[in-house]
Every structure is written in C-alpha cells, then in structure tokens.
Enzyme design. Structure first.
Site, PDB file in Angstrom:
ATOM      1  N   HIS A 185       5.215   6.179  11.482  1.00  0.00           N
ATOM      2  CA  HIS A 185       4.732   6.027  10.101  1.00  0.00           C
ATOM      3  C   HIS A 185       3.774   7.211   9.912  1.00  0.00           C
ATOM      4  O   HIS A 185       2.558   7.054   9.929  1.00  0.00           O
ATOM      5  CB  HIS A 185       4.006   4.682   9.992  1.00  0.00           C
ATOM      6  CG  HIS A 185       3.656   4.246   8.612  1.00  0.00           C
ATOM      7  ND1 HIS A 185       3.784   5.051   7.500  1.00  0.00           N
ATOM      8  CD2 HIS A 185       3.161   3.066   8.159  1.00  0.00           C
ATOM      9  CE1 HIS A 185       3.389   4.373   6.434  1.00  0.00           C
ATOM     10  NE2 HIS A 185       3.008   3.177   6.808  1.00  0.00           N
TER      11      HIS A 185
ATOM     12  N   LYS B 250      24.922  -5.683  -1.279  1.00  0.00           N
ATOM     13  CA  LYS B 250      26.369  -5.872  -1.454  1.00  0.00           C
ATOM     14  C   LYS B 250      27.142  -5.270  -0.294  1.00  0.00           C
ATOM     15  O   LYS B 250      28.357  -5.144  -0.335  1.00  0.00           O
ATOM     16  CB  LYS B 250      26.829  -5.228  -2.763  1.00  0.00           C
ATOM     17  CG  LYS B 250      26.177  -5.806  -4.003  1.00  0.00           C
ATOM     18  CD  LYS B 250      26.701  -5.103  -5.242  1.00  0.00           C
ATOM     19  CE  LYS B 250      25.965  -5.565  -6.488  1.00  0.00           C
ATOM     20  NZ  LYS B 250      26.248  -4.698  -7.634  1.00  0.00           N
TER      21      LYS B 250
ATOM     22  N   ARG C  32      11.483   3.948   3.548  1.00  0.00           N
ATOM     23  CA  ARG C  32      11.013   2.980   4.568  1.00  0.00           C
ATOM     24  C   ARG C  32      12.224   2.146   4.977  1.00  0.00           C
ATOM     25  O   ARG C  32      12.982   1.679   4.123  1.00  0.00           O
ATOM     26  CB  ARG C  32       9.925   2.082   3.985  1.00  0.00           C
ATOM     27  CG  ARG C  32       9.628   0.903   4.875  1.00  0.00           C
ATOM     28  CD  ARG C  32       8.379   0.175   4.467  1.00  0.00           C
ATOM     29  NE  ARG C  32       7.197   0.900   4.888  1.00  0.00           N
ATOM     30  CZ  ARG C  32       5.973   0.357   4.936  1.00  0.00           C
ATOM     31  NH1 ARG C  32       5.804  -0.893   4.582  1.00  0.00           N
ATOM     32  NH2 ARG C  32       4.948   1.057   5.338  1.00  0.00           N
TER      33      ARG C  32
ATOM     34  N   ARG D 145       0.802  -1.218   0.000  1.00  0.00           N
ATOM     35  CA  ARG D 145       0.000   0.000   0.000  1.00  0.00           C
ATOM     36  C   ARG D 145       0.843   1.279   0.000  1.00  0.00           C
ATOM     37  O   ARG D 145       0.608   2.194  -0.788  1.00  0.00           O
ATOM     38  CB  ARG D 145      -0.877   0.047   1.258  1.00  0.00           C
ATOM     39  CG  ARG D 145      -2.202  -0.613   1.116  1.00  0.00           C
ATOM     40  CD  ARG D 145      -2.627  -1.103   2.481  1.00  0.00           C
ATOM     41  NE  ARG D 145      -1.804  -2.257   2.781  1.00  0.00           N
ATOM     42  CZ  ARG D 145      -2.195  -3.502   2.581  1.00  0.00           C
ATOM     43  NH1 ARG D 145      -3.389  -3.741   2.154  1.00  0.00           N
ATOM     44  NH2 ARG D 145      -1.388  -4.517   2.814  1.00  0.00           N
ATOM     45  N   THR D 146       1.819   1.342   0.909  1.00  0.00           N
ATOM     46  CA  THR D 146       2.552   2.598   1.078  1.00  0.00           C
ATOM     47  C   THR D 146       3.385   2.909  -0.160  1.00  0.00           C
ATOM     48  O   THR D 146       3.361   4.034  -0.679  1.00  0.00           O
ATOM     49  CB  THR D 146       3.429   2.524   2.346  1.00  0.00           C
ATOM     50  OG1 THR D 146       2.604   2.117   3.441  1.00  0.00           O
ATOM     51  CG2 THR D 146       4.056   3.866   2.667  1.00  0.00           C
TER      52      THR D 146
END
Ligand code: NCD
Length: 335
Positions: free
Chosen positions: A157, A107, A129, A79-80
């Site tokens: 959030h 890496k 995020r 969703r985000t």
C-alpha cells in the site's frame, strides 16, 4: 526477541535526487520496494506544497485540468478512496470512482477485461485497490496510462507508506535514526510491508511486534527487529504505529479472543508510558477502539497523529498524481 539486524545504509549517502523525470523514472507507483531512497524523498518533498495548499481556504490548482482519473476499487475503503478523489479534484482533474460491487465484476468479468475497458476510456491515470496481491501489477501491464496501487491484498500500500513517512518527518523533523514500533497483524498487513520498506529505506530502526501466529516467517530479512512482547518492543520508542486485525484475510482462528489480544497487544495509556515521553501514536485506520488501541490513546492530544495521517494522505496522493502524469502532460524535463 531476535538480535538486532545491521542498520540499513543512510539514504543521505545516496545524495539528493536527480533533475526532472530522472527524479521519478517510473510510469507507475506499484510498490515501495521499487523505490530507492531519493525517489521516496522526492515524493515526500513534492507533497509539502500540497499540505500548504490544503490548509488554504481555496484549495485549488488546475495542473490536471482536462485529465480523467479513474479510481477502481475492488475492495472497501473510506480514507484511501476519498483522499484519492479529493487529491485529483484539488488538482483540477475529472475523477470517476468505480465500485466493484456495482460494476460488471459482479457479472463475472475478468480483471483483464475490466482493465481493458478502463483503458479504452482513455483514463490518464488509474488508481486500483484489489484483494489479491499482485493484481494491480497485472492491470498495469495491460493499460497505457500510469497505475497507482491503492492496496493489493497483503502485499503493498505504497501511498500509505509515503504518507506515514511524511507524518513522522513532519512531527519529528526526520525519519533517520528513529525507533519505530509497528504492532498488530503484521502477517496480513500491506500497510506494515510498505511502512517497513519505506521507513527502513529512510534509515529508521523498525521494530515489528505481533503474536507468533501473526508474524511473517523470516521478517528479519526486511531489516527489522521482531518482538512478541509488546512491552519490550515499546521501550524508548519514538513512534508507535498500531495495526488492525485483518479479519477479512484470516482463514481460521489467529487469536484466542479480542479481549486476550487487547491484554497482550492493545495500546493503553499504561503501555504508552514505556515509549519515549514524546512518542507519536499512529494508526492507518480503520481503528477497532478497545481492541488494538484504547480510545484514550487514540484521542490523546499532542501525541496521537492519527488525523494528521489522514491530512498527509491527501497531500501525498496529490504529489503522486502530479508526478506520475507529468510525462503524459508533456511537462518540460519529463517527456
Ligand atoms: C488500511 C488498508 O486498507 O490496508 N487502511 C487504509 O488504507 N487506511 C488498513 C486496514 O484496512 O486495516
């Protein structure tokens, strides 16, 4: 159950927001904790126009044309990530998604080197995020453009808090004075933290409910009432917001079994009857149907606002991208 804390001050007492850039005097959106009531109200009010646009056949505004937005997601998201991408594109920006699984993070590149790389590409806004609380602020300190927190560990959030407040305001006409229950894995939930901060700042009476092992110590300091008994928490509630068990953040056993958890903390039709007759049902997604919420409740017509939350999410993210890029775009009154 703890004694009720004193009510938070009315946001209306703070008056309306100031003009221009003073309405949102920050470069970044990192946490609801950084925002006074009128800055939250400003973003909610700005989002209303985008709810309207998004209901039109042609969903397009060109104000971010020529700008590059990078979505850097170091954690999974449906969703985000999608709603930030759609939000940027509907405002005319070029949107690029960086998935950590396919990036040099695998890496061994450090977070700071990744941040400096994104910065060198001259992004006009970066949406991040990350699984670690505080990582987004760390990146914000290293780059020259606005940074939006799309969830950092179990910390915050902020756009989820804003979209949930907008959903509640749209459904109920106000947030102030409403009894709002947030139930589930409060301990590990950044959604719970941002919602508690956002909704108490707007004058709601927030009740949090969780098993003892999933309730943060000292939560009452956040101006909420804490419950372990879900039935008691639901009594007369106007909004019931359910949270997923954040298994990815749990080390060890926090609940006896999903079955036992559902028995005590799952939202069933019987339980919902304890809330107000017109109580809203909300969930940030992803849902675990049959654990924290029964399918009958999740799909209950007129009462479940879960898909409306997703709709509001796009509008809120459009508002945030627009407002945060105004200084860079030289919008009058914002330079
Ligand atoms: C939440 C998240 O990622 O914090 N989801 C979301 O953004 N809609 C909640 C969750 O993962 O349970």
């Amino acid at each position: 159950m703890q004694a009720s804390p004193p009510s938070p001050p009315s946001p209306l007492a703070a008056g309306r927001y100031p003009e221009g850039g003073l309405a949102f005097p920050h470069r970044d959106l990192l946490a609801i904790a950084d925002l006074p009531p009128w800055e939250i109200l400003y973003l909610l009010d700005e989002a209303e126009q985008w709810v309207e646009l998004n209901r039109q056949k042609v969903k397009r505004d060109e104000r971010l044309a020529g700008l590059t937005i990078i979505n850097a997601f170091f954690e999974n998201s449906t969703r985000t990530l999608l709603s930030f991408e759609i939000a940027g594109k509907r405002l005319g920006a070029d949107v690029v998604n960086m998935h950590a699984a396919q990036s040099s993070v695998k890496k061994g590149e450090t977070l700071i080197d990744t941040a400096l790389t994104l910065n060198a590409m001259r992004a006009d806004a970066i949406v991040i995020r990350h699984a670690s609380s505080g990582a987004v602020r760390l990146i914000a300190d290293k780059v020259d453009c606005p940074v939006l927190n799309a969830g950092d560990g179990s910390h915050e959030h902020p756009t989820q808090g804003l979209l949930d407040a907008l959903t509640i305001r749209t459904a109920k006409g106000r947030v102030e004075g409403l009894k709002i229950v947030i139930c589930g894995d409060v301990l590990h939930s950044r959604v719970a933290r941002s919602n508690i901060l956002c909704l108490t700042t707007l004058g709601a009476q927030v009740r949090v409910c969780a098993p003892p092992a999933l309730m943060p110590a000292g939560i009452e300091a956040m101006s909420v009432t804490a419950f372990h008994d879900f039935d008691a928490a639901l009594d007369g509630a106007d909004v019931v917001m359910m949270l997923r068990l954040q298994a990815e953040r749990m080390q060890g056993q926090f609940i006896p079994s999903p079955r036992e958890y559902r028995h005590l903390y799952g939202l069933t039709l019987d339980r919902l009857a304890r809330a107000a007759p017109d109580a809203l049902v909300m969930h940030p997604g992803p849902m675990n149907r049959g654990v924290e919420i029964d399918s009958h409740v999740a799909d209950l017509a007129g009462r479940s606002w879960i898909t409306r939350q997703v709709e509001m999410g796009v509008a809120i993210r459009m508002a945030c991208l627009d407002v945060l890029t105004r200084r860079g775009r030289g919008v009058e009154g914002w330079t």
